[in-house]
Design a protein around this motif. Structure first.
Motif, PDB file in Angstrom:
ATOM      1  N   GLY A 171       0.142   7.882  -1.479  1.00 19.42           N
ATOM      2  CA  GLY A 171      -1.388   8.383  -1.852  1.00 19.42           C
ATOM      3  C   GLY A 171      -1.683   9.548  -1.425  1.00 19.42           C
ATOM      4  O   GLY A 171      -2.900  10.195  -1.518  1.00 19.42           O
ATOM      5  N   GLU A 214       4.602  13.494  -1.520  1.00 18.12           N
ATOM      6  CA  GLU A 214       4.353  11.975  -1.312  1.00 18.12           C
ATOM      7  C   GLU A 214       6.201  11.730  -1.006  1.00 18.12           C
ATOM      8  O   GLU A 214       6.369  10.618  -1.479  1.00 18.12           O
ATOM      9  CB  GLU A 214       4.063  11.179  -2.435  1.00 18.12           C
ATOM     10  N   GLY A 258       1.026   6.490  -5.006  1.00 14.81           N
ATOM     11  CA  GLY A 258      -0.165   5.932  -4.298  1.00 14.81           C
ATOM     12  C   GLY A 258       0.017   4.910  -3.380  1.00 14.81           C
ATOM     13  O   GLY A 258       1.137   4.148  -3.528  1.00 14.81           O
ATOM     14  N   GLU A 259      -1.028   4.130  -3.132  1.00 18.77           N
ATOM     15  CA  GLU A 259      -0.643   2.921  -2.193  1.00 18.77           C
ATOM     16  C   GLU A 259      -0.959   1.873  -3.221  1.00 18.77           C
ATOM     17  O   GLU A 259      -1.580   1.841  -4.433  1.00 18.77           O
ATOM     18  CB  GLU A 259      -1.891   2.658  -1.249  1.00 18.77           C
TER      19      GLU A 259
END
Lengths: 637, 192
Positions: A140, A147, A340-341
């Motif tokens: 995220g 990332e 992302g999470e």
């Protein structure tokens, strides 16, 4: 009873709040303590290292792992340091381990890129003192430039990898990592994500186990990584991972939760496991703590019993790929985002796509209301504010940025960075741009900015490189923003901090270093002296050659800058907004009684008196409250 | 039953210490507790938020949007931003002190006063200018403890527990001021 408990708390050096059950032993004399604390993942790792008898720990500050080392400073039994960069931090930890002391290096995921040179060869040697590398990954990108999934790095480096789900596991796995490391002679990675680094949960506290270092291992061929030793090491790495895979078969680090009457298995790890539990879906769960290596035998035995196997993991399909390589039929990234999470809602939607039954049908509200965004900005009193205000007004149209608080200059309203890549990259990039421009006869001004933390982290070699094929007519202006701290991560000391305060021990002067290297045009300026700085910037940007400005000014946050507040006299203000454009938080345009146009104002409770707004005001409408004795003469904006 | 507390504020206001204090008080009274808060770039005046979950056994530290019980908002715009994450019968504890974001300061947006009023009319809101009250008590830094005092009205955690926890987290010389701040919040009711 209560007063007594509080007394015990006060005796503990660590100020963390604690719960004690004070049990009197059978002889009535000895009291045993059973203690629980609420700790963040980071604090739990620190505690785990301490309890495991950890001796040497090093790090470079980077979100999300900064607090691991900050917390360790509280333990006298542990040597800990923020090193110059992650490579040096890793080397310090390797040194501890080579001497047979339990050691830890912690860093944010991208820190491992610079540390990868020693890592990739160190992991070929046997382990003397237990070694754990903590990698803080950031699904995220809450505060990162990329990332990258460092589980892949861990596998690439032939390490075992643990992935904790809460604070208790963060603490326990740190100890497990050190023990496994010694037992299997394998370097371990503790992979933790930013959410868990900062998440608090209840952790049981244990005592420290004292472990005496074994001393240096004299089997030199195994530690001097030159052929033939390094060739043999390839086989050694393979064998120890095989042994670790055998251990993985029935390790308690992995947990199987069978739900009767379901034909679906979800394999997961990390904090995502608890997000899944929140939904209570109709699935069995194999929660991995040791995520690499995975026991192929065990994986086949378990998955065989299920019709559908779903891998739930953030970022890359790491576990999914491992299982696929084993020939196990499974699905994962087909249902869940690759970036992302994975929060409860994402998991719900993914499981829904996968036709997995969730008893309770859920409707999710919006996470937040779409309203005025609130982007981060330079702090009130920040010394970088005047620098970027001046740059914005200057003739330099290309500004090459770097990583630090001054990355914020890329945002509205300054918009003073054309590129930001990685720590210390600005100087090399600027040189490349300049050379490309020169070959095509273009010579407009080029500015590069770098902070003091970044300068020492990885900027130094890039400055040396500037001296190579340097041409006198090539216009480059470098601004070194020296605020005496590594500010963005919370004000950790670096090599120049000792010049700003007495607590920090290193006093490396940036200007004297650059002078010694042989740069002939290095100037210093106090960033708060707006007019002098503006004049100098103008001269240096116009100079047809290489010039370096060391722009000084202590970090307003770390050094608690607080002078008498400033205020606006609305009768003098010509509403030109020169002050507003500096983007200082206490400033804004307001409506005054009896004055038609909006005029500037300053929230006096927020102002720290840096004076920059007063210096940019063309009509002297902004004044310091210091010069007014009588309260009733002060204007309250 | 798990109680879900959302926190919203501006980087630098001390939100992280707030979540820590709530967690410690909850544990001390025997609850399971988990929290998370945003850390990193946003510390510099950006929007910051946190989640605290208190109950018998808590799995995820994250609050499912729409399942918040209490929103502890340290700033009105941030209250508005996170109000959608509350349950229908949720409560907003609102610090009325405004911090104007860059886009309002640079006159690209209006501060959303009307939307904030609208939110207050739809969701039960306890409003206080904790910043001003704190300045009156002697230090703007105790404004968060006033808000904790109001929060304490809604949670099943003993007053003594709150006070001990706060005492452990503040400098010794400001303990009395912090206790006063807590009492002010604990006894506070909307003026209407």
């Amino acid at each position: 009873m209560y007063a007594k408990t509080m007394g015990i708390i006060n005796m503990i050096k660590n100020i963390e709040f604690a719960i004690f059950k004070n049990q009197i032993g059978s002889d009535g004399m000895e009291a045993t303590l059973e203690e629980k604390r609420v700790l963040t993942g980071n604090e739990a790792i620190s505690r785990g290292f301490y309890e495991a008898g950890g001796t040497v720990a090093a790090s470079y500050p980077g979100s999300p792992t900064v607090e691991i080392l900050e917390k360790l400073k509280e333990y006298d039994e542990v040597y800990s340091e923020f090193s110059t960069n992650e490579k040096v931090a890793l080397e310090v930890a390797i040194g501890g381990s080579f001497y047979g002391a339990r050691s830890m290096a912690s860093m944010k995921h991208v820190g491992l890129n610079i540390a990868s040179d020693p890592l990739m060869t160190f992991t070929q040697t046997p382990i003397n003192g237990g070694f754990v590398l903590v990698s803080g990954d950031d699904p995220g990108l809450a505060s990162s430039q990329n990332e990258q999934d460092n589980r892949i790095f861990g596998k690439f480096a032939n390490m075992g990898i643990l992935d904790p789900s809460d604070g208790q596991e963060a603490k326990d796995f740190t100890k497990n990592a050190l023990e496994i490391s010694e037992e299997f002679s394998v370097p371990m990675m503790l992979r933790i994500t930013s959410r868990l680094c900062h998440s608090r949960s209840v952790v049981e506290i244990g005592e420290r186990q004292e472990i005496k270092p074994k001393g240096i291992n004299e089997e030199r061929e195994k530690f001097c990584m030159i052929p033939p030793g390094s060739r043999k090491a390839q086989f050694f790495m393979k064998e120890r991972l095989q042994k670790l895979e055998e251990y993985a078969y029935d390790t308690e680090l992995n947990k199987l939760e069978i739900k009767e009457g379901t034909d679906t298995l979800v394999i997961t790890s990390g904090l995502v496991y608890y997000n899944l539990k929140e939904l209570n879906p109709d699935v069995s769960i194999w929660k991995l703590g040791l995520i690499y290596p995975i026991s192929e035998k065990k994986a086949k035995e378990i998955t065989r019993k299920f019709k559908k196997v779903i891998i739930l993991e953030e970022m890359q399909p790491f576990i999914e790929n491992e299982l696929t390589l084993m020939g196990i039929s499974c699905e994962g990234k087909k249902y869940f985002d690759f970036t992302g999470e994975l929060d409860i809602k994402n998991i719900y939607e993914g499981l829904d796509k996968a036709d997995v039954l969730i008893k309770e049908k859920k409707e999710f509200d919006n996470r937040f209301v779409e309203t005025v965004p609130r982007a981060p900005l330079f702090c009130t009193g920040c010394p970088h504010r005047p620098t970027f205000d001046i740059l914005k007004k200057s003739k330099a149209k290309i500004v090459i940025g770097d990583i630090g608080c001054y990355s914020l200059a890329a945002l509205f309203p300054f918009e003073q960075s054309n590129t930001i890549i990685s720590m210390g990259a600005t100087i090399g990039i600027t040189k490349g741009i300049r050379k490309a421009m020169s070959l095509h006869g273009e010579n407009e001004p080029l500015v590069s900015v770098i902070g003091d933390g970044t300068f020492f982290h990885s900027g130094l070699p890039t400055f040396v490189n500037l001296l190579h094929k340097k041409k006198d007519d090539e216009n480059i202006t470098i601004i070194v923003l020296d605020n005496g701290t590594t500010a963005m991560t919370g004000g950790q000391p670096n090599a120049s901090s000792g010049l700003y305060n007495e607590r920090d021990d290193m006093k490396v002067g940036i200007k004297s270093l650059l002078d010694a290297m042989g740069f002939d045009r290095v100037k210093e300026i106090n960033q708060y002296d707006y007019k002098a700085a503006a004049k100098l910037f103008k001269e240096e940007i116009a100079y047809e050659g290489l010039s370096i400005i060391v722009a000084n000014g202590p970090c307003a946050l770390k050094y608690n800058i607080e002078e008498s507040y400033y205020y606006v006299d609305p009768n003098i203000c010509i509403n030109c907004r020169a002050c507003i454009k500096t983007n200082c938080p206490p400033l804004r345009m307001v409506k005054y009684d009896g004055i038609e146009k909006l005029k500037s104002s300053i929230d006096k409770d927020m102002c720290v008196g840096c004076s920059v707004c007063a210096q940019v005001c063309p009509v002297d409408a902004i004044k310091s409250s210091k010069n007014i004795d009588r309260e009733d003469e002060k204007i309250d904006n | 039953m798990t109680t879900n507390i959302l926190l919203g504020g501006v980087g630098g206001q001390g939100l992280i210490l707030m979540t820590k204090t709530i967690c410690q008080a909850a544990l001390k009274d025997g609850f399971d507790v988990k929290s998370n808060d945003v850390v990193g770039l946003s510390q510099r005046g950006g929007m910051v938020w946190g989640n605290v979950r208190i109950g018998e056994e808590v799995f995820s530290p994250n609050i499912v949007p729409g399942e918040g019980d209490i929103l502890l908002a340290m700033e009105p715009l941030e209250a508005l931003r996170w109000s959608s994450a509350l349950k229908g019968n949720g409560v907003v504890i609102l610090n009325a002190k405004r911090f104007y974001p860059t886009l309002v300061q640079q006159e690209k947006y209006e501060y959303p006063e009307e939307e904030i009023e609208d939110m207050k009319s739809k969701i039960k809101t306890i409003e206080i200018n904790a910043f001003e009250e704190a300045v009156k008590l002697g230090k703007k830094q105790v404004s968060n403890v006033i808000l904790l005092g109001i929060l304490a009205q809604y949670l099943d955690i003993k007053v003594d527990t709150w006070k001990d926890t706060i005492r452990n987290n503040v400098p010794e010389k400001s303990i009395d001021m912090n206790m006063d701040a807590f009492d002010l919040g604990y006894g506070y009711k909307n003026k209407t």
